[in-house]
Motif scaffolding. Structure first.
Motif, PDB file in Angstrom:
ATOM      1  N   TRP A  57       0.835  -1.204   0.000  1.00  0.00           N
ATOM      2  CA  TRP A  57       0.000   0.000   0.000  1.00  0.00           C
ATOM      3  C   TRP A  57       0.870   1.254   0.000  1.00  0.00           C
ATOM      4  O   TRP A  57       0.601   2.206  -0.713  1.00  0.00           O
ATOM      5  N   PHE A  58       1.955   1.236   0.798  1.00  0.00           N
ATOM      6  CA  PHE A  58       2.889   2.370   0.822  1.00  0.00           C
ATOM      7  C   PHE A  58       3.548   2.567  -0.544  1.00  0.00           C
ATOM      8  O   PHE A  58       3.727   3.690  -0.992  1.00  0.00           O
ATOM      9  N   VAL A  59       3.910   1.471  -1.207  1.00  0.00           N
ATOM     10  CA  VAL A  59       4.492   1.578  -2.553  1.00  0.00           C
ATOM     11  C   VAL A  59       3.451   2.190  -3.490  1.00  0.00           C
ATOM     12  O   VAL A  59       3.754   3.093  -4.266  1.00  0.00           O
ATOM     13  N   HIS A  60       2.224   1.691  -3.412  1.00  0.00           N
ATOM     14  CA  HIS A  60       1.148   2.207  -4.264  1.00  0.00           C
ATOM     15  C   HIS A  60       0.913   3.699  -4.029  1.00  0.00           C
ATOM     16  O   HIS A  60       0.728   4.457  -4.975  1.00  0.00           O
ATOM     17  N   LYS A  61       0.960   4.118  -2.781  1.00  0.00           N
ATOM     18  CA  LYS A  61       0.775   5.534  -2.442  1.00  0.00           C
ATOM     19  C   LYS A  61       2.044   6.345  -2.707  1.00  0.00           C
ATOM     20  O   LYS A  61       2.044   7.561  -2.595  1.00  0.00           O
ATOM     21  N   GLN A  62       3.142   5.664  -3.023  1.00  0.00           N
ATOM     22  CA  GLN A  62       4.449   6.266  -3.312  1.00  0.00           C
ATOM     23  C   GLN A  62       4.995   7.076  -2.133  1.00  0.00           C
ATOM     24  O   GLN A  62       5.499   8.178  -2.297  1.00  0.00           O
ATOM     25  N   VAL A  63       4.891   6.487  -0.946  1.00  0.00           N
ATOM     26  CA  VAL A  63       5.419   7.140   0.257  1.00  0.00           C
ATOM     27  C   VAL A  63       6.538   6.338   0.913  1.00  0.00           C
ATOM     28  O   VAL A  63       6.926   6.625   2.035  1.00  0.00           O
ATOM     29  N   LEU A  93      13.678   2.379  -8.122  1.00  0.00           N
ATOM     30  CA  LEU A  93      14.022   1.238  -7.264  1.00  0.00           C
ATOM     31  C   LEU A  93      13.241  -0.027  -7.623  1.00  0.00           C
ATOM     32  O   LEU A  93      13.794  -1.123  -7.620  1.00  0.00           O
ATOM     33  N   PHE A  94      11.966   0.137  -7.974  1.00  0.00           N
ATOM     34  CA  PHE A  94      11.137  -1.038  -8.235  1.00  0.00           C
ATOM     35  C   PHE A  94      11.047  -1.431  -9.703  1.00  0.00           C
ATOM     36  O   PHE A  94      10.668  -2.557 -10.008  1.00  0.00           O
ATOM     37  N   LEU A  95      11.403  -0.504 -10.627  1.00  0.00           N
ATOM     38  CA  LEU A  95      11.206  -0.819 -12.036  1.00  0.00           C
ATOM     39  C   LEU A  95      12.391  -0.520 -12.942  1.00  0.00           C
ATOM     40  O   LEU A  95      12.657  -1.256 -13.881  1.00  0.00           O
ATOM     41  N   PRO A 116       5.762  -4.386 -15.245  1.00  0.00           N
ATOM     42  CA  PRO A 116       4.953  -3.166 -15.347  1.00  0.00           C
ATOM     43  C   PRO A 116       5.769  -2.009 -15.911  1.00  0.00           C
ATOM     44  O   PRO A 116       6.994  -2.000 -15.812  1.00  0.00           O
ATOM     45  N   ILE A 117       5.082  -1.036 -16.499  1.00  0.00           N
ATOM     46  CA  ILE A 117       5.787   0.132 -17.057  1.00  0.00           C
ATOM     47  C   ILE A 117       5.975   1.220 -16.010  1.00  0.00           C
ATOM     48  O   ILE A 117       6.907   1.997 -16.085  1.00  0.00           O
ATOM     49  N   ASP A 118       5.048   1.284 -15.048  1.00  0.00           N
ATOM     50  CA  ASP A 118       5.154   2.279 -13.980  1.00  0.00           C
ATOM     51  C   ASP A 118       4.489   1.729 -12.716  1.00  0.00           C
ATOM     52  O   ASP A 118       3.930   0.642 -12.729  1.00  0.00           O
ATOM     53  N   ILE A 119       4.573   2.493 -11.640  1.00  0.00           N
ATOM     54  CA  ILE A 119       4.041   2.036 -10.352  1.00  0.00           C
ATOM     55  C   ILE A 119       2.536   1.795 -10.440  1.00  0.00           C
ATOM     56  O   ILE A 119       2.031   0.823  -9.874  1.00  0.00           O
ATOM     57  N   SER A 121       0.734   0.819 -13.008  1.00  0.00           N
ATOM     58  CA  SER A 121       0.438  -0.446 -13.697  1.00  0.00           C
ATOM     59  C   SER A 121       0.902  -1.653 -12.881  1.00  0.00           C
ATOM     60  O   SER A 121       0.423  -2.752 -13.083  1.00  0.00           O
ATOM     61  N   LEU A 122       1.820  -1.432 -11.951  1.00  0.00           N
ATOM     62  CA  LEU A 122       2.249  -2.508 -11.050  1.00  0.00           C
ATOM     63  C   LEU A 122       1.066  -3.028 -10.247  1.00  0.00           C
ATOM     64  O   LEU A 122       0.966  -4.205  -9.934  1.00  0.00           O
ATOM     65  N   PHE A 123       0.127  -2.121  -9.942  1.00  0.00           N
ATOM     66  CA  PHE A 123      -1.047  -2.485  -9.148  1.00  0.00           C
ATOM     67  C   PHE A 123      -2.304  -2.627  -9.988  1.00  0.00           C
ATOM     68  O   PHE A 123      -3.410  -2.651  -9.478  1.00  0.00           O
ATOM     69  N   GLY A 124      -2.136  -2.653 -11.313  1.00  0.00           N
ATOM     70  CA  GLY A 124      -3.269  -2.870 -12.194  1.00  0.00           C
ATOM     71  C   GLY A 124      -4.213  -1.690 -12.304  1.00  0.00           C
ATOM     72  O   GLY A 124      -5.381  -1.865 -12.559  1.00  0.00           O
ATOM     73  N   THR A 125      -3.677  -0.475 -12.066  1.00  0.00           N
ATOM     74  CA  THR A 125      -4.554   0.702 -12.146  1.00  0.00           C
ATOM     75  C   THR A 125      -4.119   1.607 -13.272  1.00  0.00           C
ATOM     76  O   THR A 125      -3.072   1.472 -13.823  1.00  0.00           O
TER      77      THR A 125
END
Length: 125
Positions: A57-63, A93-95, A116-119, A121-125
């Motif tokens: 969730w923190f990765v998704h929120k980019q915090v 760091l992740f991609l 994934p191409i970006d954060i 799309s990593l979470f399917g959004t």
């Protein structure tokens, strides 16, 4: 976290409540109002330990406290990735880091999951 240095004893103030005291309600209301829930709701349904869900969730929120986020908080240190010497961001760091690309390549080979191409799309959004 906004940190101000002084000679006074340390204290904690919860910014999401007027009285500065943490409540589950204040956290939940911030969570609900922080954007579309549907974008991160599936994170909570994954069958992994809670600490991993929170990290996702923190990765998704980019915090996540990557070096670029630490510098925004007045951290003094190098902004460079310790793996490849580029500026460290969540995206990097992740991609984008060569080590991350290697890991994504191995995941692609083992599970046929495209990187994934970006954060987002990593979470399917």
């Amino acid at each position: 976290i906004d940190v101000q240095l002084s000679d006074q004893p340390d204290s904690i103030h919860w910014k999401l409540a007027r009285n500065g005291i943490f409540t589950v309600k204040s956290f939940y209301m911030d969570f609900i109002n922080s954007g579309p829930i549907s974008r991160s709701l599936h994170i909570w349904k994954v069958k992994v330990p809670l600490r991993i869900k929170i990290f996702m969730w923190f990765v998704h929120k980019q915090v996540i406290l990557t070096k670029d986020n630490l510098i925004k908080r007045r951290w003094v240190g190098s902004s460079r990735c310790c793996f490849c010497d580029h500026d460290e961001t969540i995206q990097h760091l992740f991609l984008e880091c060569p080590l991350a690309k290697l890991l994504w390549r191995m995941i692609h080979i083992a599970f046929n999951i495209n990187p994934p191409i970006d954060i987002e799309s990593l979470f399917g959004t």
